[in-house]
Design an enzyme around this catalytic site. Structure first.
Site, PDB file in Angstrom:
ATOM      1  N   GLU A 157       0.872  -1.169   0.000  1.00 59.56           N
ATOM      2  CA  GLU A 157       0.000   0.000   0.000  1.00 59.56           C
ATOM      3  C   GLU A 157       0.912   1.223   0.000  1.00 59.56           C
ATOM      4  O   GLU A 157       1.813   1.314   0.833  1.00 59.56           O
ATOM      5  CB  GLU A 157      -0.881   0.025   1.255  1.00 59.56           C
ATOM      6  N   ARG A 216       5.656 -12.643   9.149  1.00 60.27           N
ATOM      7  CA  ARG A 216       6.403 -11.420   8.870  1.00 60.27           C
ATOM      8  C   ARG A 216       7.689 -11.421   9.669  1.00 60.27           C
ATOM      9  O   ARG A 216       7.861 -12.214  10.591  1.00 60.27           O
ATOM     10  CB  ARG A 216       5.540 -10.206   9.213  1.00 60.27           C
ATOM     11  N   LYS A 239       5.038   0.554  10.390  1.00 56.97           N
ATOM     12  CA  LYS A 239       5.056   1.805   9.647  1.00 56.97           C
ATOM     13  C   LYS A 239       4.744   2.972  10.571  1.00 56.97           C
ATOM     14  O   LYS A 239       5.302   4.052  10.431  1.00 56.97           O
ATOM     15  CB  LYS A 239       4.001   1.765   8.531  1.00 56.97           C
TER      16      LYS A 239
END
Length: 592
Positions: free
Chosen positions: A39, A297, A307
């Site tokens: 994204e 992850r 983020k």
RNA sequence: UGCCUUAUGGUGUAAUGGUAGCACGAGAGAUUCUGAAUCUCUUUGUCUAGGUUCGAGUCCUAGUAAGGCAACCA
């Protein structure tokens, strides 16, 4: 720089590649297509690097392609700034390795309508590598098609327009109760959805929801949202839309439209998989369906990866930007001087599993050192200079000594000037040394690498008691090949000629955090920032470094690996420390 | 709380019912004109309890622990 005789790394193996290999064997798909779908709402970090290596790795191992796709269905959070950085980071990371697998599409292209097995179908595939005028895929390029699929779902009686507020929907879903609007007629749903699209209703007034199972054990099957109203401009589609599809609806369809075969994501999407499959199956699509696979992850010690937290570090000015060399972002790691190969080696070494572990930062460090040790050019630089005067040399003494550019390649040499006055590093002299200290001390001897053995005769200090210079004598018979060239002394140190050295700004980076898990248990991760993560010194470098190249990696011998910072200029050299050499002496000295 | 997933040395992983191996780390030594690199050696592991089987890290059941999801984010 790279050695063609290197043995190629064995092909990686993991549970996802096992599935792909099985599908290839079974002839399930014409061609393997994976995708990397960030994204565009932040910079890519080393966790994304793991995913990139996986997706592009599978593409290259199985003769497939990996699409770079902006997963841009939420215009309120996204920006073109990120599109550009993401594209650059991906290209850097796969450069020289999987460039031929990078799937892009013609600029401005949107899916074509085709007929497959007598059914209408939307498709947009990657263009051959090297085609001019290309750009990444964008989920937002499929808004028209995704909308058509939504209409189709309504016509199938599998979706409805819901007038409930977010809170009301939440409440009913929690309790497994149906929306009162669930029974609306197809005609009414069609009409309302068209008016949502036309912008007749304000944000949040209505949503389009799938009609699945309000009491399903999996929350994502309890009539999930497909579309929401958002009266905002989109960075890629502009003002064309007032309704935007949700991730779950857009993602599986984007995969399908692009012909993706293996849709690989992280563990948190595992519970979404039944919905992914439901949507695709509900639409009776004519081509083979993509399937979703999940892996764990990456978590790294001494680092934060979310983020949100990285954005905080940037916004609070705790780092100089997203590409600060201390950041775990791909751009930060690149700026620090880490080669893409090292990052890929790291990704290969840690493997792919479903276990949500915590990887030691040492694994990354090892991959970096291991590559740099093979490839970095050796140079001399003195970070914290002490002046040496060789008292038994005439003032104008000048000679050039041969130095190896790489160990184990004695034919590849450069010449370094040797004169009466030199600099050595402050760490390489101690007035009162601890036991087992091999370097220079008053009355002691040390070898100047590629040169001679010297002995320290006198320590000259100023009134403040600081060392001003060391007066030494040199034994000119001790050069390699000389009569006493084989004489052994315990220590060998690096040095530069005082009159020939060039100054450089050297930025010494260290880990950003002082604890292995800075973001553990909700505490404020910022209170664990390492106050010594950044230090600048003016180093004295050997003259050849004046023409250092940004494409080259250097080892300042006995110290660390360095590379030129983008801010470096011929008149003002700036080096970043990529990573130190292992230092067992420092470890030893610390034991005391 | 419900649902999903995971569990192999300190860490990351392999073993696809048949000798628990590799890498990183750590420790010891050799070597060294980089206290690097290299080489040798050492250390430590199948979450627990049952079951199936000639044989279980692997299959089954239960438990424990960890992670994820329960956004009109992705």
């Amino acid at each position: 720089m790279s050695n063609p005789a290197e043995t190629p790394a064995p092909a990686p193996s993991d549970f996802i590649r096992d599935v792909v290999a099985g599908d290839v064997q079974a002839g399930k798909y014409d061609k393997i297509v994976t995708r990397f779908p960030p994204e565009p709402n932040g910079y890519l970090h080393i966790g994304h690097a793991k995913s990139i290596c996986l997706n592009f790795g599978i593409a290259r191992e199985f003769g497939g392609v990996c699409h770079l796709r902006m997963d841009d269905t939420n215009p309120t959070k996204e920006d073109v700034e990120y599109v550009d950085s993401i594209t650059a980071d991906v290209q850097w990371l796969i450069g020289g390795w999987a460039d031929h697998c990078l799937g892009l599409k013609p600029k401005g292209a949107t899916p074509a309508t085709q007929t497959v097995n007598g059914k209408p179908d939307f498709h947009l595939g990657a263009v051959p590598v090297g085609t001019p005028g290309v750009e990444p895929f964008y989920a937002s390029d499929y808004f028209e098609q995704i909308h058509a699929y939504a209409v189709q779902l309504i016509q199938l009686g599998k979706a409805f327009v819901c007038d409930l507020s977010a809170e009301e929907i939440d409440e009913l879903r929690r309790n497994g109760k149906p929306s009162p609007f669930r029974g609306r007629s197809i005609e009414e749903n069609l009409d309302l959805f068209a008016r949502m699209k036309a912008g007749e209703f304000p944000d949040g007034a209505r949503t389009l929801r799938a009609k699945i199972d309000v009491a399903a054990p999996n929350i994502w099957l309890r009539d999930p949202l497909l579309y929401r109203i958002r009266h905002v401009e989109h960075h890629h589609t502009g003002a064309a839309w007032r309704i935007y599809p949700m991730y779950d609806f857009a993602h599986c369809l984007s995969d399908y439209i692009e012909g993706v075969t293996h849709s690989i994501c992280t563990l948190e999407f595992e519970v979404h998989r039944p919905l992914y499959d439901w949507i695709l199956e509900a639409l009776n699509l004519p081509r083979p369906l993509p399937h979703q696979f999940e892996f764990a992850r990456l978590n790294l010690t001494y680092m934060v990866m979310s983020k949100r937290k990285l954005m905080q570090l940037v916004d609070d000015g705790l780092v100089t930007g997203w590409d600060d060399p201390r950041m775990p972002t791909i751009s930060g790691i690149r700026r620090r001087g880490v080669p893409a190969v090292a990052l890929r080696d790291f990704a290969y070494n840690i493997g792919i599993t479903k276990y949500d572990g915590l990887t030691e930062i040492g694994a990354l460090d090892h991959a970096i050192r291991s590559y740099l040790n093979e490839h970095a050019l050796r140079r001399f630089a003195v970070l914290r200079p002490i002046k040496i005067v060789l008292t038994n040399l005439p003032d104008n003494h000048f000679e050039e000594l041969d130095a190896f550019n790489l160990p184990n390649a004695p034919e590849d040499t450069r010449r370094v000037p040797f004169t009466k006055e030199l600099f050595i590093d402050a760490d390489d002299f101690m007035e009162i040394p601890p036991p087992k200290y091999f370097r220079l001390r008053p009355g002691g001897e040390v070898r100047l690498k590629y040169g001679y053995i010297i002995q320290c005769d006198e320590v000259v200090k100023n009134e403040a008691g600081e060392i001003v210079e060391l007066r030494c004598t040199v034994d000119l018979t001790t050069k390699r090949g000389g009569p006493n060239g084989d004489r052994k002394v315990k220590g060998t140190i690096h040095w530069v000629s005082a009159s020939h050295s060039v100054d450089a700004e050297v930025r010494l980076y260290d880990r950003l955090f002082t604890v292995p898990e800075p973001d553990a248990e909700g505490g404020d991760f910022k209170k664990f920032l390492n106050p010594h993560s950044y230090e600048v010194v003016t180093a004295k470098c050997e003259p050849s470094l004046a023409s250092a190249s940004p494409d080259e990696r250097y080892q300042f011998e006995r110290l660390a690996y360095f590379s030129l910072d983008p801010e470096s200029a011929p008149e003002k050299l700036v080096f970043n420390r990529t990573i130190t050499l292992k230092d067992t002496w420092a470890k030893e000295a610390q034991k005391k």
